[in-house]
Scaffold this motif. Structure first.
Motif, PDB file in Angstrom:
ATOM      1  N   SER A 233      -4.456 -10.210  -4.904  1.00 38.17           N
ATOM      2  CA  SER A 233      -3.661  -8.991  -4.723  1.00 38.17           C
ATOM      3  C   SER A 233      -3.977  -8.334  -3.381  1.00 38.17           C
ATOM      4  O   SER A 233      -3.073  -7.913  -2.651  1.00 38.17           O
ATOM      5  CB  SER A 233      -3.939  -8.016  -5.875  1.00 38.17           C
TER       6      SER A 233
ATOM      7  N   ARG B 127      -1.364  -7.825  -0.212  1.00 37.65           N
ATOM      8  CA  ARG B 127      -1.134  -6.508   0.403  1.00 37.65           C
ATOM      9  C   ARG B 127      -1.379  -6.570   1.907  1.00 37.65           C
ATOM     10  O   ARG B 127      -0.644  -5.965   2.692  1.00 37.65           O
ATOM     11  CB  ARG B 127      -2.047  -5.450  -0.235  1.00 37.65           C
ATOM     12  N   GLN B 128      -2.377  -7.320   2.303  1.00 32.13           N
ATOM     13  CA  GLN B 128      -2.651  -7.477   3.733  1.00 32.13           C
ATOM     14  C   GLN B 128      -1.500  -8.184   4.445  1.00 32.13           C
ATOM     15  O   GLN B 128      -1.302  -7.991   5.649  1.00 32.13           O
ATOM     16  CB  GLN B 128      -3.951  -8.267   3.935  1.00 32.13           C
TER      17      GLN B 128
ATOM     18  N   ARG C  31       4.040  -4.633  -1.088  1.00 31.18           N
ATOM     19  CA  ARG C  31       3.658  -3.378  -1.715  1.00 31.18           C
ATOM     20  C   ARG C  31       2.618  -3.636  -2.802  1.00 31.18           C
ATOM     21  O   ARG C  31       2.584  -4.692  -3.417  1.00 31.18           O
ATOM     22  CB  ARG C  31       4.891  -2.704  -2.322  1.00 31.18           C
ATOM     23  N   SER C  32       1.779  -2.643  -3.056  1.00 33.30           N
ATOM     24  CA  SER C  32       0.672  -2.795  -4.013  1.00 33.30           C
ATOM     25  C   SER C  32       1.171  -3.244  -5.382  1.00 33.30           C
ATOM     26  O   SER C  32       0.604  -4.150  -5.996  1.00 33.30           O
ATOM     27  CB  SER C  32      -0.099  -1.477  -4.145  1.00 33.30           C
TER      28      SER C  32
ATOM     29  N   ALA D  65       2.296  -6.910  -5.215  1.00 32.62           N
ATOM     30  CA  ALA D  65       1.145  -7.809  -5.089  1.00 32.62           C
ATOM     31  C   ALA D  65       0.416  -7.947  -6.421  1.00 32.62           C
ATOM     32  O   ALA D  65       0.043  -9.054  -6.835  1.00 32.62           O
ATOM     33  CB  ALA D  65       0.206  -7.287  -4.006  1.00 32.62           C
TER      34      ALA D  65
END
Length: 476
Positions: free
Chosen positions: A78, A82-83, A87-88, A91
Protein backbone atom coordinates in the motif's frame (compact mmCIF):
# COMPACT_ATOMS: atom_id res chain seq x y z
CA UNK A 1 6.90 -35.56 -1.52
CA UNK A 2 3.68 -35.08 0.43
CA UNK A 3 1.03 -37.64 1.39
CA UNK A 4 -2.34 -37.38 -0.31
CA UNK A 5 -4.06 -36.16 2.86
CA UNK A 6 -2.16 -32.86 2.78
CA UNK A 7 -3.70 -30.32 0.35
CA UNK A 8 -1.35 -28.64 -2.11
CA UNK A 9 -2.18 -25.22 -0.62
CA UNK A 10 -0.67 -26.37 2.72
CA UNK A 11 2.69 -27.52 1.35
CA UNK A 12 4.60 -24.32 2.16
CA UNK A 13 2.98 -24.19 5.59
CA UNK A 14 4.00 -27.80 6.22
CA UNK A 15 7.56 -27.26 5.04
CA UNK A 16 7.99 -24.34 7.42
CA UNK A 17 6.38 -26.26 10.25
CA UNK A 18 8.66 -29.26 9.71
CA UNK A 19 11.64 -26.95 9.59
CA UNK A 20 10.65 -25.41 12.91
CA UNK A 21 9.90 -28.83 14.38
CA UNK A 22 13.29 -30.27 13.46
CA UNK A 23 15.05 -27.12 14.61
CA UNK A 24 13.34 -27.34 17.98
CA UNK A 25 14.33 -30.97 18.21
CA UNK A 26 17.97 -30.29 17.37
CA UNK A 27 18.17 -27.33 19.72
CA UNK A 28 16.64 -29.26 22.59
CA UNK A 29 13.30 -27.43 22.70
CA UNK A 30 11.56 -30.78 22.16
CA UNK A 31 13.01 -33.90 23.74
CA UNK A 32 13.31 -37.33 22.15
CA UNK A 33 11.05 -38.55 24.96
CA UNK A 34 8.33 -36.14 23.79
CA UNK A 35 8.60 -37.44 20.25
CA UNK A 36 8.52 -41.06 21.43
CA UNK A 37 5.52 -40.21 23.64
CA UNK A 38 3.71 -38.82 20.59
CA UNK A 39 4.37 -42.06 18.72
CA UNK A 40 3.20 -44.27 21.62
CA UNK A 41 0.04 -42.17 21.97
CA UNK A 42 -0.70 -42.86 18.30
CA UNK A 43 -0.25 -39.19 17.42
CA UNK A 44 2.34 -40.39 14.91
CA UNK A 45 1.63 -43.73 13.30
CA UNK A 46 4.06 -43.63 10.37
CA UNK A 47 6.32 -41.32 8.38
CA UNK A 48 3.36 -39.53 6.78
CA UNK A 49 1.78 -38.96 10.18
CA UNK A 50 5.06 -37.61 11.52
CA UNK A 51 4.95 -35.01 8.78
CA UNK A 52 1.41 -34.04 9.69
CA UNK A 53 2.14 -34.03 13.41
CA UNK A 54 5.21 -31.87 12.96
CA UNK A 55 3.14 -29.40 10.98
CA UNK A 56 0.56 -29.12 13.74
CA UNK A 57 3.12 -28.93 16.55
CA UNK A 58 4.02 -25.35 15.66
CA UNK A 59 0.77 -24.27 14.03
CA UNK A 60 -0.13 -21.59 16.55
CA UNK A 61 3.25 -19.84 16.52
CA UNK A 62 3.67 -20.17 12.77
CA UNK A 63 0.16 -18.95 12.03
CA UNK A 64 0.78 -15.91 14.18
CA UNK A 65 4.05 -15.19 12.35
CA UNK A 66 2.53 -15.64 8.89
CA UNK A 67 -0.54 -13.53 9.68
CA UNK A 68 1.61 -10.67 11.00
CA UNK A 69 3.90 -11.00 8.02
CA UNK A 70 1.01 -10.81 5.53
CA UNK A 71 -0.33 -7.66 7.19
CA UNK A 72 3.11 -6.09 7.03
CA UNK A 73 3.41 -7.08 3.36
CA UNK A 74 0.03 -5.43 2.67
CA UNK A 75 1.20 -2.27 4.41
CA UNK A 76 4.41 -2.16 2.37
CA UNK A 77 2.51 -2.74 -0.88
CA UNK A 78 0.00 0.00 0.00
CA UNK A 79 2.84 2.38 0.87
CA UNK A 80 4.59 1.64 -2.42
CA UNK A 81 1.42 2.20 -4.47
CA UNK A 82 0.87 5.54 -2.72
CA UNK A 83 4.42 6.52 -3.58
CA UNK A 84 3.54 5.77 -7.20
CA UNK A 85 0.68 8.27 -7.09
CA UNK A 86 -2.38 6.24 -6.13
CA UNK A 87 -4.80 7.63 -3.59
CA UNK A 88 -4.57 6.07 -0.12
CA UNK A 89 -8.00 4.44 -0.34
CA UNK A 90 -7.25 2.95 -3.76
CA UNK A 91 -3.83 1.66 -2.69
CA UNK A 92 -5.31 0.04 0.43
CA UNK A 93 -8.12 -1.55 -1.57
CA UNK A 94 -5.68 -3.07 -4.07
CA UNK A 95 -3.47 -4.42 -1.29
CA UNK A 96 -6.42 -5.94 0.57
CA UNK A 97 -7.89 -7.75 -2.41
CA UNK A 98 -4.62 -9.06 -3.92
CA UNK A 99 -4.27 -12.18 -1.76
CA UNK A 100 -2.26 -14.09 -4.33
CA UNK A 101 0.33 -11.36 -4.63
CA UNK A 102 0.54 -10.93 -0.84
CA UNK A 103 1.29 -14.66 -0.54
CA UNK A 104 3.97 -14.17 -3.19
CA UNK A 105 5.51 -11.35 -1.14
CA UNK A 106 5.40 -13.58 1.93
CA UNK A 107 7.37 -16.25 0.07
CA UNK A 108 9.93 -13.58 -0.78
CA UNK A 109 10.31 -12.82 2.91
CA UNK A 110 10.65 -16.49 3.77
CA UNK A 111 13.47 -16.83 1.25
CA UNK A 112 15.22 -13.66 2.41
CA UNK A 113 15.00 -14.38 6.15
CA UNK A 114 15.04 -18.16 6.41
CA UNK A 115 17.23 -18.15 9.54
CA UNK A 116 14.77 -15.87 11.36
CA UNK A 117 11.98 -18.36 10.85
CA UNK A 118 14.15 -21.03 12.45
CA UNK A 119 14.34 -18.82 15.52
CA UNK A 120 10.58 -18.29 15.47
CA UNK A 121 11.14 -14.53 15.63
CA UNK A 122 8.78 -12.07 13.96
CA UNK A 123 10.42 -9.80 11.39
CA UNK A 124 10.59 -6.10 12.12
CA UNK A 125 8.93 -3.54 9.83
CA UNK A 126 12.31 -2.18 8.59
CA UNK A 127 13.44 -5.73 7.73
CA UNK A 128 10.26 -6.35 5.75
CA UNK A 129 10.52 -3.04 3.92
CA UNK A 130 14.20 -3.65 3.13
CA UNK A 131 13.28 -6.96 1.52
CA UNK A 132 10.14 -5.93 -0.37
CA UNK A 133 10.53 -2.31 -1.51
CA UNK A 134 13.49 -2.96 -3.87
CA UNK A 135 11.59 -5.90 -5.35
CA UNK A 136 8.44 -3.81 -5.87
CA UNK A 137 10.50 -1.04 -7.45
CA UNK A 138 12.08 -3.49 -9.87
CA UNK A 139 8.66 -4.94 -10.65
CA UNK A 140 7.33 -1.42 -11.32
CA UNK A 141 10.16 -0.67 -13.75
CA UNK A 142 9.46 -3.95 -15.49
CA UNK A 143 5.71 -3.61 -15.92
CA UNK A 144 5.19 0.18 -15.82
CA UNK A 145 1.52 1.11 -16.06
CA UNK A 146 0.57 -2.58 -15.89
CA UNK A 147 1.88 -3.00 -12.33
CA UNK A 148 -1.56 -2.85 -10.69
CA UNK A 149 -2.85 -5.42 -13.15
CA UNK A 150 0.06 -7.72 -12.29
CA UNK A 151 -0.61 -7.31 -8.56
CA UNK A 152 -4.38 -7.84 -8.75
CA UNK A 153 -4.24 -10.86 -11.04
CA UNK A 154 -1.13 -12.64 -9.73
CA UNK A 155 0.19 -15.14 -10.66
CA UNK A 156 -1.18 -14.78 -14.21
CA UNK A 157 -1.56 -11.03 -14.79
CA UNK A 158 -2.67 -11.19 -18.40
CA UNK A 159 -4.79 -14.37 -18.35
CA UNK A 160 -2.64 -15.64 -21.18
CA UNK A 161 -1.49 -19.01 -22.38
CA UNK A 162 2.20 -18.73 -21.50
CA UNK A 163 5.29 -20.38 -22.87
CA UNK A 164 6.80 -22.93 -20.49
CA UNK A 165 8.49 -20.25 -18.39
CA UNK A 166 8.87 -20.12 -14.65
CA UNK A 167 7.03 -17.40 -12.75
CA UNK A 168 10.42 -16.04 -11.79
CA UNK A 169 11.10 -15.23 -15.45
CA UNK A 170 7.66 -13.75 -16.08
CA UNK A 171 7.13 -11.78 -12.89
CA UNK A 172 10.53 -11.33 -11.26
CA UNK A 173 12.29 -8.56 -13.19
CA UNK A 174 15.81 -9.24 -11.93
CA UNK A 175 18.73 -7.81 -13.87
CA UNK A 176 19.84 -11.38 -14.53
CA UNK A 177 16.53 -12.26 -16.18
CA UNK A 178 16.62 -9.11 -18.27
CA UNK A 179 20.18 -9.69 -19.35
CA UNK A 180 19.44 -13.26 -20.38
CA UNK A 181 16.36 -12.20 -22.32
CA UNK A 182 18.14 -9.31 -24.04
CA UNK A 183 21.07 -11.58 -24.88
CA UNK A 184 18.60 -14.01 -26.45
CA UNK A 185 17.46 -11.38 -28.99
CA UNK A 186 20.93 -9.85 -29.42
CA UNK A 187 23.23 -12.81 -29.95
CA UNK A 188 23.48 -14.29 -33.47
CA UNK A 189 22.78 -17.98 -33.87
CA UNK A 190 25.52 -20.53 -34.51
CA UNK A 191 25.09 -19.81 -38.21
CA UNK A 192 25.75 -16.12 -37.68
CA UNK A 193 22.17 -14.97 -38.31
CA UNK A 194 20.02 -13.01 -35.91
CA UNK A 195 17.38 -14.99 -33.95
CA UNK A 196 14.18 -15.86 -35.84
CA UNK A 197 12.06 -13.61 -33.62
CA UNK A 198 14.26 -10.61 -34.40
CA UNK A 199 14.31 -11.29 -38.15
CA UNK A 200 10.53 -11.65 -38.21
CA UNK A 201 9.93 -8.33 -36.41
CA UNK A 202 12.58 -6.51 -38.48
CA UNK A 203 10.57 -7.50 -41.54
CA UNK A 204 7.58 -5.66 -40.07
CA UNK A 205 9.48 -2.44 -39.56
CA UNK A 206 10.76 -2.72 -35.99
CA UNK A 207 14.42 -1.91 -35.54
CA UNK A 208 16.67 -4.05 -33.38
CA UNK A 209 16.85 -1.52 -30.54
CA UNK A 210 13.04 -1.34 -30.37
CA UNK A 211 12.90 -5.14 -30.01
CA UNK A 212 15.45 -4.98 -27.16
CA UNK A 213 13.36 -2.28 -25.46
CA UNK A 214 10.29 -4.51 -25.65
CA UNK A 215 12.27 -7.32 -24.02
CA UNK A 216 13.55 -4.96 -21.32
CA UNK A 217 9.95 -4.12 -20.52
CA UNK A 218 8.72 -7.70 -20.71
CA UNK A 219 11.54 -10.31 -20.69
CA UNK A 220 9.18 -13.24 -21.35
CA UNK A 221 8.66 -11.87 -24.88
CA UNK A 222 12.14 -13.06 -25.88
CA UNK A 223 11.02 -16.66 -25.30
CA UNK A 224 7.83 -16.57 -27.36
CA UNK A 225 7.84 -19.01 -30.26
CA UNK A 226 7.49 -17.20 -33.58
CA UNK A 227 5.37 -19.82 -35.36
CA UNK A 228 3.09 -20.60 -32.41
CA UNK A 229 2.77 -17.14 -30.80
CA UNK A 230 3.91 -14.17 -32.85
CA UNK A 231 2.86 -15.11 -36.38
CA UNK A 232 -0.72 -16.18 -35.54
CA UNK A 233 -1.35 -12.90 -33.73
CA UNK A 234 0.16 -10.78 -36.51
CA UNK A 235 -1.87 -12.64 -39.13
CA UNK A 236 -5.06 -12.06 -37.13
CA UNK A 237 -4.28 -8.34 -36.81
CA UNK A 238 -3.70 -8.07 -40.54
CA UNK A 239 -7.01 -9.87 -41.22
CA UNK A 240 -8.76 -7.35 -38.98
CA UNK A 241 -7.41 -4.50 -41.09
CA UNK A 242 -4.41 -3.39 -39.07
CA UNK A 243 -1.83 -2.07 -41.57
CA UNK A 244 1.64 -3.63 -41.55
CA UNK A 245 2.96 -0.30 -40.31
CA UNK A 246 0.71 -0.60 -37.24
CA UNK A 247 2.12 -3.96 -36.06
CA UNK A 248 5.26 -2.54 -34.38
CA UNK A 249 3.23 -0.03 -32.36
CA UNK A 250 0.91 -2.73 -31.03
CA UNK A 251 3.82 -4.94 -29.98
CA UNK A 252 5.65 -2.03 -28.38
CA UNK A 253 2.59 -1.04 -26.34
CA UNK A 254 1.45 -4.53 -25.32
CA UNK A 255 3.90 -7.37 -26.02
CA UNK A 256 1.87 -9.55 -23.63
CA UNK A 257 -0.79 -9.74 -26.35
CA UNK A 258 1.46 -12.21 -28.21
CA UNK A 259 1.21 -14.66 -25.31
CA UNK A 260 -2.56 -14.97 -25.34
CA UNK A 261 -4.17 -17.99 -26.97
CA UNK A 262 -6.17 -17.02 -30.05
CA UNK A 263 -8.60 -19.94 -29.79
CA UNK A 264 -9.08 -19.96 -26.03
CA UNK A 265 -8.91 -16.24 -25.25
CA UNK A 266 -8.64 -13.65 -28.01
CA UNK A 267 -11.28 -14.83 -30.45
CA UNK A 268 -13.88 -15.71 -27.77
CA UNK A 269 -13.29 -12.31 -26.15
CA UNK A 270 -13.73 -10.56 -29.51
CA UNK A 271 -16.97 -12.47 -30.10
CA UNK A 272 -18.22 -11.41 -26.67
CA UNK A 273 -17.27 -7.78 -27.32
CA UNK A 274 -19.06 -7.83 -30.66
CA UNK A 275 -22.13 -9.29 -28.95
CA UNK A 276 -22.27 -6.30 -26.60
CA UNK A 277 -22.00 -3.88 -29.50
CA UNK A 278 -18.34 -3.29 -30.33
CA UNK A 279 -18.21 -2.51 -34.04
CA UNK A 280 -16.64 -5.49 -35.82
CA UNK A 281 -15.47 -3.28 -38.66
CA UNK A 282 -13.57 -1.06 -36.23
CA UNK A 283 -11.36 -3.71 -34.60
CA UNK A 284 -8.20 -2.44 -36.26
CA UNK A 285 -8.75 1.07 -34.90
CA UNK A 286 -9.71 -0.21 -31.45
CA UNK A 287 -6.60 -2.39 -31.14
CA UNK A 288 -4.26 0.26 -32.52
CA UNK A 289 -5.63 2.80 -30.03
CA UNK A 290 -5.46 0.48 -27.06
CA UNK A 291 -3.84 -2.95 -27.60
CA UNK A 292 -4.47 -3.91 -23.97
CA UNK A 293 -8.22 -3.95 -24.71
CA UNK A 294 -8.18 -7.68 -25.48
CA UNK A 295 -5.94 -8.68 -22.57
CA UNK A 296 -8.54 -8.07 -19.86
CA UNK A 297 -10.31 -11.02 -18.29
CA UNK A 298 -13.92 -11.85 -19.09
CA UNK A 299 -14.78 -11.10 -15.46
CA UNK A 300 -13.28 -7.61 -15.71
CA UNK A 301 -15.17 -6.86 -18.93
CA UNK A 302 -18.46 -8.14 -17.51
CA UNK A 303 -18.03 -5.99 -14.39
CA UNK A 304 -17.55 -2.89 -16.54
CA UNK A 305 -20.48 -3.70 -18.82
CA UNK A 306 -22.70 -4.46 -15.82
CA UNK A 307 -21.87 -1.11 -14.25
CA UNK A 308 -22.52 0.82 -17.48
CA UNK A 309 -25.89 -0.90 -17.69
CA UNK A 310 -26.57 0.01 -14.06
CA UNK A 311 -25.65 3.59 -14.90
CA UNK A 312 -28.35 3.66 -17.56
CA UNK A 313 -26.32 3.18 -20.74
CA UNK A 314 -28.04 1.04 -23.38
CA UNK A 315 -26.35 -2.09 -24.79
CA UNK A 316 -26.01 -0.41 -28.17
CA UNK A 317 -24.32 2.62 -26.66
CA UNK A 318 -22.02 0.49 -24.49
CA UNK A 319 -20.60 -0.96 -27.69
CA UNK A 320 -20.22 2.51 -29.20
CA UNK A 321 -18.42 3.79 -26.10
CA UNK A 322 -15.96 0.89 -26.05
CA UNK A 323 -15.35 1.21 -29.79
CA UNK A 324 -14.63 4.92 -29.53
CA UNK A 325 -12.80 4.84 -26.21
CA UNK A 326 -11.46 1.33 -25.45
CA UNK A 327 -9.32 2.85 -22.66
CA UNK A 328 -12.51 2.84 -20.57
CA UNK A 329 -11.90 -0.86 -19.97
CA UNK A 330 -8.75 0.00 -18.02
CA UNK A 331 -10.74 2.00 -15.46
CA UNK A 332 -11.69 0.22 -12.26
CA UNK A 333 -15.43 0.14 -11.54
CA UNK A 334 -14.92 0.74 -7.82
CA UNK A 335 -11.93 3.08 -7.99
CA UNK A 336 -12.80 5.16 -11.06
CA UNK A 337 -16.19 4.71 -12.72
CA UNK A 338 -18.50 4.59 -9.72
CA UNK A 339 -16.93 7.41 -7.62
CA UNK A 340 -16.56 9.62 -10.70
CA UNK A 341 -20.19 9.07 -11.68
CA UNK A 342 -21.23 9.89 -8.11
CA UNK A 343 -19.17 13.07 -8.21
CA UNK A 344 -20.66 14.27 -11.50
CA UNK A 345 -24.14 13.55 -10.17
CA UNK A 346 -23.34 15.65 -7.10
CA UNK A 347 -22.84 18.70 -9.30
CA UNK A 348 -25.99 18.07 -11.31
CA UNK A 349 -24.51 16.33 -14.34
CA UNK A 350 -26.11 13.37 -16.10
CA UNK A 351 -23.46 10.66 -15.57
CA UNK A 352 -24.97 8.21 -18.10
CA UNK A 353 -25.04 10.85 -20.82
CA UNK A 354 -21.60 12.17 -19.87
CA UNK A 355 -19.87 8.79 -20.08
CA UNK A 356 -21.18 8.47 -23.61
CA UNK A 357 -20.03 11.95 -24.63
CA UNK A 358 -16.74 12.00 -22.76
CA UNK A 359 -15.70 8.59 -21.36
CA UNK A 360 -12.13 9.82 -20.82
CA UNK A 361 -13.38 12.11 -18.02
CA UNK A 362 -14.04 8.99 -15.91
CA UNK A 363 -10.36 8.19 -15.77
CA UNK A 364 -9.45 11.51 -14.14
CA UNK A 365 -8.56 11.89 -10.48
CA UNK A 366 -11.42 13.49 -8.57
CA UNK A 367 -9.29 15.37 -6.06
CA UNK A 368 -6.51 16.63 -8.32
CA UNK A 369 -8.43 17.18 -11.58
CA UNK A 370 -12.22 17.28 -11.30
CA UNK A 371 -12.67 19.24 -8.08
CA UNK A 372 -10.22 22.03 -9.06
CA UNK A 373 -12.21 22.65 -12.26
CA UNK A 374 -15.47 22.83 -10.33
CA UNK A 375 -13.92 25.10 -7.73
CA UNK A 376 -12.56 27.36 -10.49
CA UNK A 377 -16.12 28.15 -11.60
CA UNK A 378 -17.50 28.35 -8.07
CA UNK A 379 -14.87 30.96 -7.21
CA UNK A 380 -16.13 33.01 -10.16
CA UNK A 381 -19.69 32.94 -8.81
CA UNK A 382 -21.12 30.22 -11.02
CA UNK A 383 -23.64 28.15 -9.07
CA UNK A 384 -23.48 24.35 -8.81
CA UNK A 385 -26.60 24.21 -10.97
CA UNK A 386 -24.93 26.29 -13.67
CA UNK A 387 -21.81 24.15 -13.56
CA UNK A 388 -23.96 21.04 -13.99
CA UNK A 389 -25.61 22.61 -17.04
CA UNK A 390 -22.20 23.44 -18.50
CA UNK A 391 -20.98 19.87 -17.97
CA UNK A 392 -24.10 18.43 -19.63
CA UNK A 393 -23.67 20.74 -22.60
CA UNK A 394 -19.89 20.40 -22.96
CA UNK A 395 -18.80 17.10 -21.45
CA UNK A 396 -15.05 17.55 -21.90
CA UNK A 397 -14.90 20.73 -19.81
CA UNK A 398 -13.39 18.87 -16.83
CA UNK A 399 -10.66 17.39 -19.03
CA UNK A 400 -9.30 20.81 -19.99
CA UNK A 401 -6.21 22.38 -18.45
CA UNK A 402 -6.77 25.14 -15.94
CA UNK A 403 -3.53 26.96 -16.66
CA UNK A 404 -3.39 26.51 -20.42
CA UNK A 405 -7.07 26.70 -21.27
CA UNK A 406 -9.71 27.76 -18.76
CA UNK A 407 -7.87 30.63 -17.03
CA UNK A 408 -6.59 32.48 -20.13
CA UNK A 409 -9.85 32.02 -22.02
CA UNK A 410 -11.95 33.14 -19.07
CA UNK A 411 -9.78 36.22 -18.58
CA UNK A 412 -10.23 37.11 -22.25
CA UNK A 413 -13.97 36.46 -21.97
CA UNK A 414 -14.16 39.13 -19.28
CA UNK A 415 -12.73 41.71 -21.71
CA UNK A 416 -15.43 41.06 -24.28
CA UNK A 417 -18.27 42.44 -22.19
CA UNK A 418 -20.56 39.41 -22.39
CA UNK A 419 -22.76 38.50 -19.40
CA UNK A 420 -21.49 35.52 -17.44
CA UNK A 421 -24.52 33.44 -18.40
CA UNK A 422 -23.30 33.35 -22.01
CA UNK A 423 -20.77 30.76 -20.87
CA UNK A 424 -23.51 28.71 -19.22
CA UNK A 425 -25.44 28.69 -22.48
CA UNK A 426 -22.34 28.05 -24.60
CA UNK A 427 -19.52 26.40 -22.57
CA UNK A 428 -18.14 25.12 -25.88
CA UNK A 429 -16.39 28.51 -25.92
CA UNK A 430 -13.58 26.83 -23.96
CA UNK A 431 -13.08 24.31 -26.76
CA UNK A 432 -12.01 26.88 -29.37
CA UNK A 433 -8.49 28.17 -29.89
CA UNK A 434 -7.97 31.54 -28.23
CA UNK A 435 -5.42 32.80 -30.75
CA UNK A 436 -6.76 31.22 -33.94
CA UNK A 437 -10.51 31.47 -33.42
CA UNK A 438 -11.75 33.52 -30.49
CA UNK A 439 -9.57 36.64 -30.77
CA UNK A 440 -9.71 36.92 -34.61
CA UNK A 441 -13.46 36.49 -34.74
CA UNK A 442 -14.10 38.89 -31.89
CA UNK A 443 -11.87 41.50 -33.54
CA UNK A 444 -13.63 41.03 -36.89
CA UNK A 445 -17.07 41.26 -35.24
CA UNK A 446 -16.34 44.43 -33.29
CA UNK A 447 -14.67 45.94 -36.36
CA UNK A 448 -17.98 45.59 -38.19
CA UNK A 449 -19.86 47.16 -35.29
CA UNK A 450 -21.86 43.97 -34.79
CA UNK A 451 -22.73 42.11 -31.59
CA UNK A 452 -23.28 38.32 -31.84
CA UNK A 453 -23.91 35.79 -29.13
CA UNK A 454 -20.94 33.49 -28.47
CA UNK A 455 -22.51 30.57 -30.33
CA UNK A 456 -22.99 32.61 -33.50
CA UNK A 457 -19.54 34.14 -33.27
CA UNK A 458 -17.63 30.87 -32.86
CA UNK A 459 -19.51 27.81 -34.03
CA UNK A 460 -20.27 28.65 -37.66
CA UNK A 461 -17.95 28.25 -40.63
CA UNK A 462 -15.84 31.13 -41.87
CA UNK A 463 -18.14 31.66 -44.85
CA UNK A 464 -21.27 31.63 -42.72
CA UNK A 465 -19.63 33.96 -40.20
CA UNK A 466 -18.97 36.54 -42.92
CA UNK A 467 -22.54 36.23 -44.23
CA UNK A 468 -23.93 36.89 -40.72
CA UNK A 469 -21.67 39.93 -40.27
CA UNK A 470 -22.75 41.41 -43.59
CA UNK A 471 -26.40 40.81 -42.83
CA UNK A 472 -26.17 42.28 -39.29
CA UNK A 473 -24.22 45.30 -40.49
CA UNK A 474 -26.68 46.03 -43.29
CA UNK A 475 -24.54 44.69 -46.13
CA UNK A 476 -27.50 43.00 -47.83
Amino acid sequence: SFPDNIPFAMHNHVRLSVYLFLTNLLHGSMSHTQVIFMVHMNYVADADDLLVASAHSSTTALSRLLAAEREEAKAVLSLFLRQKGLRSAVAARIANKSDGFIEHLSSKLQSAYRSRYAEGRELSTPEIRDALLPYLEALSKEHGDSLVEVVENFPDPFSAERESLSYSMILTPTSSNKQKAIARVSTPTSGGALPELVLYLLDYGMDHEEIKNVVRKFPAFAYYNVDRKIKPLVELLLELGVPRSGIPGIIRKRPQLCGISLTDNLKPMMAYMENIGVNKAQWSKVICRFPAFLTYSRQKVEMTVSYLTELGVSKENIGKILTRCPHLMSYSVNDNLRPTADYFRSIGADAASLIQKCPQAFGLNIESKLKPITEFFLEREFSIEEIGIMVNRFGIIHTLSLQENLIPKYEYFLTMGYPRYELVKFPQYFGYSLEQRIKPRYARMTGCGVRLILNQMLSVSETRFEEILQKKSGGF
